[in-house]
Design a protein around this motif. Structure first.
Motif, PDB file in Angstrom:
ATOM      1  N   ILE A   1      16.694  37.067  58.626  1.00 38.35           N
ATOM      2  CA  ILE A   1      17.995  37.290  58.001  1.00 38.35           C
ATOM      3  C   ILE A   1      18.241  38.793  57.944  1.00 38.35           C
ATOM      4  CG2 ILE A   1      19.362  37.045  55.886  1.00 38.35           C
ATOM      5  CD1 ILE A   1      17.523  34.644  55.173  1.00 38.35           C
TER       6      ILE A   1
ATOM      7  N   ILE B   1      21.003  41.413  56.346  1.00 37.97           N
ATOM      8  CA  ILE B   1      22.159  41.575  55.468  1.00 37.97           C
ATOM      9  C   ILE B   1      22.715  42.976  55.662  1.00 37.97           C
ATOM     10  CG2 ILE B   1      22.964  41.593  53.077  1.00 37.97           C
ATOM     11  CD1 ILE B   1      20.671  39.623  52.446  1.00 37.97           C
TER      12      ILE B   1
ATOM     13  N   ARG C   1      19.890  35.610  61.706  1.00 45.98           N
ATOM     14  CA  ARG C   1      21.146  35.305  61.019  1.00 45.98           C
ATOM     15  C   ARG C   1      21.670  36.610  60.424  1.00 45.98           C
ATOM     16  NH1 ARG C   1      24.061  30.698  61.170  1.00 45.98           N
ATOM     17  NH2 ARG C   1      24.468  30.854  58.925  1.00 45.98           N
TER      18      ARG C   1
ATOM     19  N   VAL D   1      24.358  38.562  58.220  1.00 49.60           N
ATOM     20  CA  VAL D   1      25.290  38.341  57.116  1.00 49.60           C
ATOM     21  C   VAL D   1      25.971  39.660  56.782  1.00 49.60           C
ATOM     22  CG1 VAL D   1      25.529  37.606  54.710  1.00 49.60           C
ATOM     23  CG2 VAL D   1      23.811  36.520  56.191  1.00 49.60           C
TER      24      VAL D   1
ATOM     25  N   ARG E   1      27.792  41.400  53.936  1.00 44.93           N
ATOM     26  CA  ARG E   1      28.003  41.245  52.489  1.00 44.93           C
ATOM     27  C   ARG E   1      29.006  42.298  52.029  1.00 44.93           C
ATOM     28  NH1 ARG E   1      25.172  43.150  47.651  1.00 44.93           N
ATOM     29  NH2 ARG E   1      25.588  41.690  45.943  1.00 44.93           N
TER      30      ARG E   1
ATOM     31  N   LEU F   1      21.926  33.568  48.049  1.00 44.52           N
ATOM     32  CA  LEU F   1      22.238  34.366  49.230  1.00 44.52           C
ATOM     33  C   LEU F   1      21.296  34.023  50.383  1.00 44.52           C
ATOM     34  CD1 LEU F   1      23.922  36.544  50.554  1.00 44.52           C
ATOM     35  CD2 LEU F   1      22.499  38.274  49.437  1.00 44.52           C
TER      36      LEU F   1
ATOM     37  N   SER G   1      22.479  32.197  53.792  1.00 49.81           N
ATOM     38  CA  SER G   1      22.259  32.947  55.022  1.00 49.81           C
ATOM     39  C   SER G   1      21.612  32.093  56.106  1.00 49.81           C
ATOM     40  CB  SER G   1      21.376  34.167  54.740  1.00 49.81           C
ATOM     41  OG  SER G   1      21.989  35.039  53.817  1.00 49.81           O
TER      42      SER G   1
END
Length: 374
Positions: free
Chosen positions: A128, A130, A151, A153, A155, A368, A372
């Motif tokens: 993940i 972010i 992945r 993300v 934010r 989160l 995610s």
């Protein structure tokens, strides 16, 4: 907080995920933003968290950057609070200059291609990633290239236009639409801004540090009647000046806010760790969130961290009308209307405390990660 050097992030626990957070903030600074709480709780929940701070060079020392004291610790991993922190100190980085948008875009694009093996390796190893709002979106295409299976993300803790980020970064964010798997916003009113993005969008509000907020503390105040404000975003020094002149029997405390010329009943404190800031909030008579009006700033009604903290401890708050929302203990005024500021302050003073149960950061971090992963 302790820190020790580390060559690179260590292997993840079997039950956790590898999470890379990319932000303008550094985990080790005194200034606390929502991303610090999210990162710490993810690490506590068994995930391997790497925290990469970007947008830093020798130029930062000339510009009052809150990370200035980390200059000699940059470009090396440090283990802090169970996570790995890294400050990427590049040879240069873009700063605000009186140049055209085209030149500014070229500078950010060139900087985004600068060598940073630590960033590429951390991204390549992550499950993940972010990417926090700010300047980090310029790295989205680079990140996707080295982490095709991760992945990613985005934010959005602020809308870029509201936070004063150069327009070219907003353009780069849109150009990277296909590289983003999920957009998370911290205020419902931010969702329409991302309506045209094809990926899922999700509202995950901020939390509070419940255990810390509930700790008993001694009053730090030397005077009987006190008001406090914290932080620097869109700081309206004129509002503090107006209130201080109108209510000379109060002492007004600013913490980590831009320095200005104020009446003698205003005390300006430097940034301090949140545990040191907390007593100022707990023992104040009124909390202030003196925001300037800015484009689409209404989302601050949901996303303002200080207003959420005031709410959790029941501290009556004074703020611009656009940040009031549906919160009973917030008393609004129209910016540039001094009499309304004073009236709002008096209403807050007479409101009395009424703490409101708030979501903890541990819940925010868990949600989160879950979101995610899709």
């Amino acid at each position: 907080m302790t820190g020790q050097s580390a060559a690179k992030p260590q292997p993840v626990h079997a039950e956790g995920h590898r999470v890379l957070i990319i932000s303008r903030h550094d985990y080790r600074t005194r200034r606390r933003a929502s991303v610090h709480f999210v990162a710490r709780h993810m690490a506590q929940q068994g995930h391997q968290v790497t925290f990469m701070s970007i947008g830093y060079s020798w130029l930062s020392r000339l510009r009052g950057d809150s990370r200035a004291d980390l200059f000699d610790r940059a470009n090396a991993w440090e283990q802090v609070d169970g996570l790995q922190a890294y400050l990427w100190r590049s040879a240069w980085h873009p700063v605000k200059l009186p140049v055209s948008g085209k030149v500014e875009s070229w500078l950010y694009s060139k900087w985004a291609r600068n060598r940073c093996t630590a960033l590429d390796e951390a991204a390549g190893a992550a499950d993940i990633i972010i990417v926090e709002s700010g300047i980090a979106p310029v790295l989205l295409k680079r990140i996707r290239a080295v982490a095709p299976s991760a992945r990613i993300v985005y934010r959005a803790t602020d809308l870029l236009s509201t936070a004063g980020v150069p327009e070219c970064i907003e353009d780069m964010l849109w150009q990277s639409e296909a590289d983003i798997d999920l957009i998370v916003v911290v205020a419902r009113s931010m969702l329409p801004h991302f309506e045209a993005f094809s990926c899922p969008k999700l509202f995950i509000p901020h939390g509070v540090d419940t255990a810390l907020l509930n700790q008993a503390t001694d009053s730090p105040y030397a005077t009987k009647r006190n008001a406090v404000t914290v932080g620097s975003m869109l700081f309206d020094a004129g509002a503090i000046r107006t209130l201080a002149l109108a209510r000379p029997e109060f002492t007004f405390h600013t913490i980590g806010s831009p320095k200005s010329v104020f009446p003698t009943n205003v005390i300006q404190h430097d940034e301090m760790p949140f545990a040191q800031t907390l007593p100022y909030l707990q023992h104040a008579d009124v909390g202030i969130a003196a925001y300037q009006r800015a484009a689409a700033a209404a989302y601050l009604a949901d996303s303002s961290l200080k207003l959420l903290q005031y709410k959790a401890i029941g501290l009556p708050a004074v703020c611009p009308d656009f940040a009031v929302g549906d919160h009973a203990l917030r008393f609004g005024y129209r910016p540039d209307h001094p009499q309304e500021m004073v009236e709002a302050f008096d209403r807050a003073l007479n409101a009395g405390r009424s703490p409101v149960a708030s979501k903890d950061w541990s819940d925010v971090a868990a949600k989160l990660v879950e979101a995610s992963l899709g």
